[in-house]
Design an enzyme around this catalytic site. Structure first.
Site, mmCIF file in Angstrom:
data_model
loop_
_atom_site.group_PDB
_atom_site.id
_atom_site.type_symbol
_atom_site.label_atom_id
_atom_site.label_comp_id
_atom_site.label_asym_id
_atom_site.label_seq_id
_atom_site.Cartn_x
_atom_site.Cartn_y
_atom_site.Cartn_z
ATOM 1 C CD GLU A 122 72.168 -38.383 31.683
ATOM 2 O OE1 GLU A 122 72.451 -39.515 31.271
ATOM 3 O OE2 GLU A 122 71.487 -37.570 31.042
ATOM 4 C CB CYS A 135 76.309 -28.733 31.533
ATOM 5 S SG CYS A 135 74.545 -28.488 31.405
ATOM 6 C CB CYS A 142 62.474 -30.685 35.381
ATOM 7 S SG CYS A 142 62.162 -28.900 35.388
ATOM 8 C CB CYS A 146 59.822 -27.159 29.025
ATOM 9 S SG CYS A 146 59.999 -25.815 30.219
ATOM 10 C CB CYS A 149 62.877 -30.100 28.172
ATOM 11 S SG CYS A 149 64.273 -30.502 29.249
ATOM 12 N N GLY A 195 66.724 -30.154 35.654
ATOM 13 C CA GLY A 195 66.051 -29.418 36.715
ATOM 14 C C GLY A 195 65.959 -27.922 36.489
ATOM 15 C CD GLU A 196 63.967 -22.998 36.769
ATOM 16 O OE1 GLU A 196 64.022 -23.147 35.541
ATOM 17 O OE2 GLU A 196 64.535 -22.052 37.368
ATOM 18 C CB SER A 227 69.992 -21.686 32.454
ATOM 19 O OG SER A 227 69.006 -21.661 31.447
ATOM 20 C CB SER A 249 64.660 -21.208 29.002
ATOM 21 O OG SER A 249 65.868 -21.828 29.369
ATOM 22 C CG LEU A 250 62.005 -15.588 25.214
ATOM 23 C CD1 LEU A 250 61.311 -15.050 26.462
ATOM 24 C CD2 LEU A 250 62.615 -14.424 24.428
ATOM 25 C CG HIS A 251 62.704 -21.996 24.593
ATOM 26 N ND1 HIS A 251 63.960 -22.146 24.064
ATOM 27 C CD2 HIS A 251 62.801 -22.417 25.881
ATOM 28 C CE1 HIS A 251 64.772 -22.648 24.995
ATOM 29 N NE2 HIS A 251 64.097 -22.806 26.093
ATOM 30 C CG ASN A 327 70.236 -30.951 20.925
ATOM 31 O OD1 ASN A 327 70.854 -31.079 19.874
ATOM 32 N ND2 ASN A 327 70.544 -30.025 21.823
ATOM 33 C CB CYS A 370 70.536 -28.196 25.107
ATOM 34 S SG CYS A 370 71.933 -27.139 25.063
HETATM 35 N N1 SAH Z 1 65.378 -25.301 33.754
HETATM 36 C C1 SAH Z 1 66.427 -24.425 33.327
HETATM 37 C C2 SAH Z 1 67.695 -25.162 33.083
HETATM 38 C C3 SAH Z 1 67.685 -26.078 31.871
HETATM 39 S S1 SAH Z 1 68.880 -25.465 30.833
HETATM 40 C C4 SAH Z 1 65.965 -23.624 32.111
HETATM 41 O O1 SAH Z 1 64.863 -23.886 31.644
HETATM 42 O O2 SAH Z 1 66.650 -22.723 31.678
HETATM 43 C C5 SAH Z 1 68.761 -26.298 29.417
HETATM 44 C C6 SAH Z 1 68.513 -25.397 28.222
HETATM 45 O O3 SAH Z 1 68.278 -26.252 27.098
HETATM 46 C C7 SAH Z 1 67.257 -24.574 28.391
HETATM 47 O O4 SAH Z 1 67.338 -23.368 27.703
HETATM 48 C C8 SAH Z 1 66.243 -25.469 27.766
HETATM 49 O O5 SAH Z 1 65.088 -24.789 27.407
HETATM 50 C C9 SAH Z 1 66.997 -25.992 26.574
HETATM 51 N N2 SAH Z 1 66.439 -27.234 26.038
HETATM 52 C C10 SAH Z 1 65.604 -28.080 26.661
HETATM 53 N N3 SAH Z 1 65.290 -29.116 25.860
HETATM 54 C C11 SAH Z 1 65.960 -28.923 24.712
HETATM 55 C C12 SAH Z 1 66.065 -29.670 23.495
HETATM 56 N N4 SAH Z 1 65.430 -30.831 23.340
HETATM 57 N N5 SAH Z 1 66.864 -29.186 22.530
HETATM 58 C C13 SAH Z 1 67.542 -28.032 22.712
HETATM 59 N N6 SAH Z 1 67.473 -27.302 23.827
HETATM 60 C C14 SAH Z 1 66.685 -27.723 24.820
#
Ligand code: SAH
Length: 399
Positions: A122, A135, A142, A146, A149, A195-196, A227, A249-251, A327, A370
C-alpha cells in the site's frame, strides 16, 4: 500515515472506492528485459554504456521517465528511432500495477499495488493546503514484529526492488498529475509505509536517490524522510550514503517497555540508538531528527512516560517529538489514548521545552493511517496465522 499537525481530528468514517485498476500502461515484466526503474542515475548511465550508447542518453531517458512520466519509448521524441527500437528490445519501464485505489473523506488517497504471486503493498497520499505527502512502502510485510503495528502482524515476505519502491512514486505522480519542477502534487516523500526501510538498504537508497535527483523527482533533502525502528549500524551507513531526513520510531523511553513493544530493542537498546542519533546530528548539523511516539492507552501515555521521554530528549536538544494517536486494527490488544491523556502528554513535553507535534490522524476511514497498512502478504513467517488465532480468540471472548 504521516501528517505532523498540532490538532487531533479524527476523520469521518466514510470511505468510497473510486476507480478499479485504471490503466497506467504498466508493462508486464518479461523475464529477460531490464526494468529501467531499477537504476539510479549512475546505474542508468552504466547500463547505456553497456549497450553501446553514450551515457548522456541515459539522462535524456531519465527525464522522460520521471518528469514526463512516460513509459513508452516510442513517445520519447528526442531519442532517435534506432535507439528507441533498441531500448524497446532490451528494456522496459515497469511500475507496479494498481489493483485498487481509494479516497478517504479527508482526501487521503490509498493505492493497493500488485507485486508478484498474490502479494500487494500500500501507498498513501496525504494532501494538505501547503504540501502533499506520499507515504511509500519498502517491504512486503515486515520482519520486526512491533506489537502495535498491523504490518508487523502480517509477517514478512520479501524486500521490494528499487523499481517497486520508486514505482510507487511514479504511479502516484501519474495519477495525481504531478509535474516535477512545475505542478508539484507530491512535495514530500516519507518512507513510512509497510516495512523497515533500513532492512532493505540498497534498494531504498537507490530509490531515495531518484527521489532527490534533479532528473528524478527533484525533492530537497528535507522533503525525503526515512523512518526506522532503529537499526543502529545502518543509521550510520545511511548518514554516509545520502542526505535525507531521519525519523526514529521510539514509542517508549525505557528499555523494558520498548523491548516489549518493539523486539528490535533487545538487539539495539535505547542508549545505542541515542548514540547513533547523536552521531547523525553531529554529522548533519543543519538537520534534526523526529522521534515518533505512538500513544497507547495505559501503556506508554502516563506522566512518568512523558518524564522519561523529556529526560531522553535533553540529550538531543535539536530534535523533536511527533506524537501519533494509536490507530487500531483488527486483532490488536492496544487502544488509542484518550484525548485528555494525549493533550496532557503533549503539554508536559512542551512545558519542558521539547518541540512536540501531534500527528493528525488521516485516512483512517480507509485504513490508511499509520500502522494500518496491511496490503496482501503471502506470509513466510506464519505470523498472520497467529494474528488470526488472536482475532478468533477475541471473537470468542466477545460471545
Ligand atoms: N519500520 C519503520 C517504518 C514504519 S513508519 C519504522 O518503524 O519507523 C510507520 C510509523 O507508524 C512508525 O513510527 C510506526 O511505529 C508507527 N505505527 C505503527 N503502527 C501504528 C499504529 N497502529 N498506530 C499508530 N502508529 C503506528
Amino acid at each position: 500515515a504521516f501528517v505532523p499537525e498540532r490538532e487531533d481530528q479524527t476523520a469521518a468514517i466514510r470511505g468510497r472506492t473510486l476507480h478499479k485498476s485504471h490503466s497506467l500502461n504498466s508493462v508486464v515484466a518479461s523475464s529477460n528485459k531490464v526494468n529501467l526503474l531499477d537504476f539510479d542515475r549512475q546505474g542508468l548511465r552504466d547500463f547505456f554504456t553497456q549497450i553501446g550508447e553514450k551515457p548522456y542518453r541515459a539522462e535524456q531517458v531519465m527525464k522522460w521517465i520521471y518528469h514526463d512520466l512516460e513509459d513508452n519509448f516510442e513517445n520519447m521524441t528526442d531519442v532517435g528511432k534506432a535507439l528507441r527500437a533498441k531500448l524497446t528490445e532490451a528494456c522496459y519501464i515497469g511500475a507496479p500495477k494498481t489493483l485498487l485505489d481509494k479516497v478517504a473523506t479527508d482526501g487521503t488517497h490509498k493505492w493497493l499495488l500488485g507485486m508478484d504471486s498474490g502479494n500487494a503493498i500500500e501507498t498513501v497520499y496525504i494532501p494538505e493546503p501547503t504540501r502533499g505527502t506520499l507515504c511509500v512502502s519498502s517491504q512486503i510485510g515486515c520482519a520486526l514484529n512491533c506489537q502495535f503495528c498491523s504490518t508487523g502482524a502480517q509477517g514478512f515476505n520479501r524486500n521490494l526492488s528499487t523499481a517497486e519502491i520508486i514505482g510507487q512514486v511514479w504511479v502516484a505522480a501519474k495519477y495525481l498529475g504531478n509535474v516535477t519542477h512545475q505542478n508539484r502534487r507530491i512535495t514530500n516523500v516519507v518512507m513510512m509505509g509497510m516495512g523497515e526501510p533500513l532492512a532493505n538498504f540498497d534498494n531504498v537508497l537507490k530509490a531515495m536517490k531518484l527521489m532527490r535527483d534533479d532528473l528524478g523527482f527533484g525533492l530537497a533533502s528535507k522533503r525525503v524522510t526515512l523512518s526506522t525502528a532503529g537499526l543502529v549500524p545502518l543509521i550510520d551507513q545511511l548518514s554516509d550514503a545520502i542526505d535525507v531526513s531521519l525519523a526514529v520510531s521510539l514509542h517508549a523511553a525505557n528499555d523494558e517497555l520498548r523491548t516489549e513493544l518493539m523486539p528490535i530493542n533487545k538487539r539495539y537498546p535505547i542508549a545505542e540508538l541515542l548514540a547513533a542519533c547523536q552521531r547523525w546530528v553531529a554529522r548533519k548539523p543543519r538537520t534534526s531528527i523526529t522521534f515518533e511516539y505512538t500513544l497507547m492507552k495505559g501503556v506508554n501515555d502516563q506522566p512518568e512516560h512523558a518524564r522519561q521521554l523529556i529526560k531522553l530528549m535533553r540529550k538531543l536538544p535539536t530534535c523533536k517529538v511527533n506524537l501519533i494517536p494509536f490507530n487500531p486494527f483488527p486483532g490488536t490488544q492496544f487502544a488509542r489514548s484518550d484525548a485528555a491523556a494525549i493533550h496532557d502528554f503533549q503539554s508536559q513535553l512542551l512545558n519542558a521545552g521539547v518541540l512536540t507535534m501531534l500527528r493528525r490522524t488521516r485516512g483512517d476511514d480507509i485504513d490508511a493511517a499509520c500502522g494500518q497498512l496491511a496490503g496482501q502478504v503471502a506470509d513466510r513467517t506464519r505470523r498472520s496465522a497467529e494474528l488470526r488465532k488472536r482475532q478468533n480468540q477475541g471473537a470468542l471472548h466477545a460471545l
